[in-house]
Design a protein around this motif. Structure first.
Motif, PDB file in Angstrom:
ATOM      1  N   LEU A  44      16.388  66.630  18.877  1.00 57.28           N
ATOM      2  CA  LEU A  44      17.231  67.661  19.478  1.00 57.28           C
ATOM      3  C   LEU A  44      16.405  68.893  19.834  1.00 57.28           C
ATOM      4  CD1 LEU A  44      20.024  68.879  20.201  1.00 57.28           C
ATOM      5  CD2 LEU A  44      20.221  69.572  17.793  1.00 57.28           C
ATOM      6  N   ALA A  45      15.481  69.257  18.971  1.00 54.28           N
ATOM      7  CA  ALA A  45      14.665  70.455  19.194  1.00 54.28           C
ATOM      8  C   ALA A  45      13.745  70.320  20.395  1.00 54.28           C
ATOM      9  CB  ALA A  45      13.852  70.762  17.942  1.00 54.28           C
ATOM     10  N   HIS A  52      15.867  70.286  26.575  1.00 56.29           N
ATOM     11  CA  HIS A  52      16.350  71.508  27.220  1.00 56.29           C
ATOM     12  C   HIS A  52      17.863  71.490  27.423  1.00 56.29           C
ATOM     13  CE1 HIS A  52      12.110  71.150  29.024  1.00 56.29           C
ATOM     14  NE2 HIS A  52      12.058  72.081  28.092  1.00 56.29           N
ATOM     15  N   GLY A  53      18.474  70.335  27.280  1.00 58.79           N
ATOM     16  CA  GLY A  53      19.917  70.172  27.421  1.00 58.79           C
ATOM     17  C   GLY A  53      20.325  68.878  26.753  1.00 58.79           C
ATOM     18  N   LEU A  54      21.635  68.711  26.528  1.00 60.16           N
ATOM     19  CA  LEU A  54      22.124  67.540  25.787  1.00 60.16           C
ATOM     20  C   LEU A  54      23.440  67.060  26.365  1.00 60.16           C
ATOM     21  CD1 LEU A  54      21.615  65.751  23.190  1.00 60.16           C
ATOM     22  CD2 LEU A  54      23.243  67.268  22.051  1.00 60.16           C
ATOM     23  N   LEU A 105      23.009  71.202  15.731  1.00 57.99           N
ATOM     24  CA  LEU A 105      23.643  71.172  17.047  1.00 57.99           C
ATOM     25  C   LEU A 105      24.606  72.345  17.219  1.00 57.99           C
ATOM     26  CD1 LEU A 105      23.976  69.911  19.745  1.00 57.99           C
ATOM     27  CD2 LEU A 105      25.421  68.134  18.736  1.00 57.99           C
ATOM     28  N   ALA A 110      22.427  75.235  17.944  1.00 58.30           N
ATOM     29  CA  ALA A 110      21.838  75.172  19.279  1.00 58.30           C
ATOM     30  C   ALA A 110      22.851  75.545  20.350  1.00 58.30           C
ATOM     31  CB  ALA A 110      21.287  73.767  19.532  1.00 58.30           C
ATOM     32  N   ILE A 111      24.089  75.079  20.204  1.00 61.41           N
ATOM     33  CA  ILE A 111      25.133  75.440  21.161  1.00 61.41           C
ATOM     34  C   ILE A 111      25.376  76.950  21.134  1.00 61.41           C
ATOM     35  CG2 ILE A 111      27.594  75.209  21.696  1.00 61.41           C
ATOM     36  CD1 ILE A 111      27.381  72.302  20.659  1.00 61.41           C
ATOM     37  N   LEU A 136      22.153  76.397  24.214  1.00 62.23           N
ATOM     38  CA  LEU A 136      21.716  75.099  24.722  1.00 62.23           C
ATOM     39  C   LEU A 136      22.736  74.556  25.717  1.00 62.23           C
ATOM     40  CD1 LEU A 136      19.637  72.690  24.374  1.00 62.23           C
ATOM     41  CD2 LEU A 136      21.377  71.687  22.862  1.00 62.23           C
ATOM     42  N   VAL A 196      25.023  71.967  27.306  1.00 64.02           N
ATOM     43  CA  VAL A 196      25.585  70.717  26.792  1.00 64.02           C
ATOM     44  C   VAL A 196      26.683  70.248  27.744  1.00 64.02           C
ATOM     45  CG1 VAL A 196      26.743  69.555  24.876  1.00 64.02           C
ATOM     46  CG2 VAL A 196      25.088  71.371  24.400  1.00 64.02           C
ATOM     47  N   ASN A 206      26.825  77.597  30.069  1.00 66.24           N
ATOM     48  CA  ASN A 206      25.971  76.421  29.955  1.00 66.24           C
ATOM     49  C   ASN A 206      26.699  75.179  29.455  1.00 66.24           C
ATOM     50  OD1 ASN A 206      23.718  77.833  30.820  1.00 66.24           O
ATOM     51  ND2 ASN A 206      23.028  78.325  28.746  1.00 66.24           N
ATOM     52  N   VAL A 214      20.870  72.969  33.447  1.00 68.34           N
ATOM     53  CA  VAL A 214      19.734  72.968  32.523  1.00 68.34           C
ATOM     54  C   VAL A 214      18.536  73.687  33.139  1.00 68.34           C
ATOM     55  CG1 VAL A 214      18.140  71.531  31.196  1.00 68.34           C
ATOM     56  CG2 VAL A 214      20.542  70.845  31.412  1.00 68.34           C
TER      57      VAL A 214
END
Length: 216
Positions: A39-40, A43-45, A68, A71-72, A76, A78, A189, A213
């Motif tokens: 995950l780290a 650049h996007g998920l 997560l 990160a959100i 990040l 998503v 995002n 992203v």
């Protein structure tokens, strides 16, 4: 950022392979994510469709939930499709008693809103920021199909019951008993759809997310 952003697909349960193919076709460097260190590195998920209750439990088993959520909160990008929309919602209706979401998206989502598996359906949707794009078609390299409605496949899908002031509704069901229900949203995002663009061959939603992203 390079022209090919690194975009992960959560690979714990659900149709992750289909999203990997769609992201690659959309110009992203697509990778499965199952561990915090993976995950780290993205650049996007993408949070794929599947069974939201199972994904919720597996996020905790694989120690991905807390990283997560953080990160959100940190921005990040998503994209959640179907079950992924449920996971991104701040508020959930008709979930199981112990079900948790990741949150971040100021919406109330109703799980299995359209009914059971036998109530799955397909329709054509106008999506802001998507239907005005052309998308690569089958045929010679570089050929493109005209822009137009998105063919949307709904499988035991949720819908957005209500959305906060910072959430843009990108698309609604055009007709039938669920006419007017919100099925695609964006807030900064974060992007979510009730339907499964990854199984239709139309990469425009994934191209939109790849652009999100890149911009982030």
């Amino acid at each position: 950022m390079s022209a090919s952003p690194v975009v992960g697909v959560l690979g714990l349960q659900g149709d992750s392979r289909e999203h990997l193919r769609a992201l690659s076709a959309a110009g992203a460097d697509a990778r499965l994510v199952r561990r915090p260190e993976e995950l780290a590195a993205v650049h996007g998920l993408v949070l794929p469709g599947g069974e939201s209750t199972v994904i919720d439990k597996l996020l905790r088993v694989f120690e991905l939930r807390d990283p997560l959520v953080a990160a959100i909160a940190a921005g990040l990008p998503v994209y959640g499709s179907c079950a992924g929309m449920i996971l991104l919602a701040d508020r959930l209706l008709d979930g199981t008693a112990d079900q948790q979401t990741l949150g971040g998206l100021d919406v109330t989502v109703r799980r299995n809103a359209f009914g059971r598996q036998v109530d799955s359906f397909e329709t054509e949707l106008e999506l802001d920021g998507v239907t005005d794009r052309a998308w690569p078609a089958r045929g010679p390299r570089g050929s493109e199909a005209p822009s137009g409605p998105v063919h949307a496949v709904f499988i035991r899908a949720p819908w957005v019951e209500d959305a906060g002031p910072g959430v843009q509704a990108l698309g609604v069901v055009p007709s039938g008993p669920a006419a007017g229900r919100i099925v695609a949203v964006r807030a900064g995002n974060l992007l979510a759809t009730s339907f499964h663009p990854e199984i239709t061959g139309d990469t425009r939603v994934h191209r939109l997310f790849a652009d999100v992203v890149r911009a982030a």
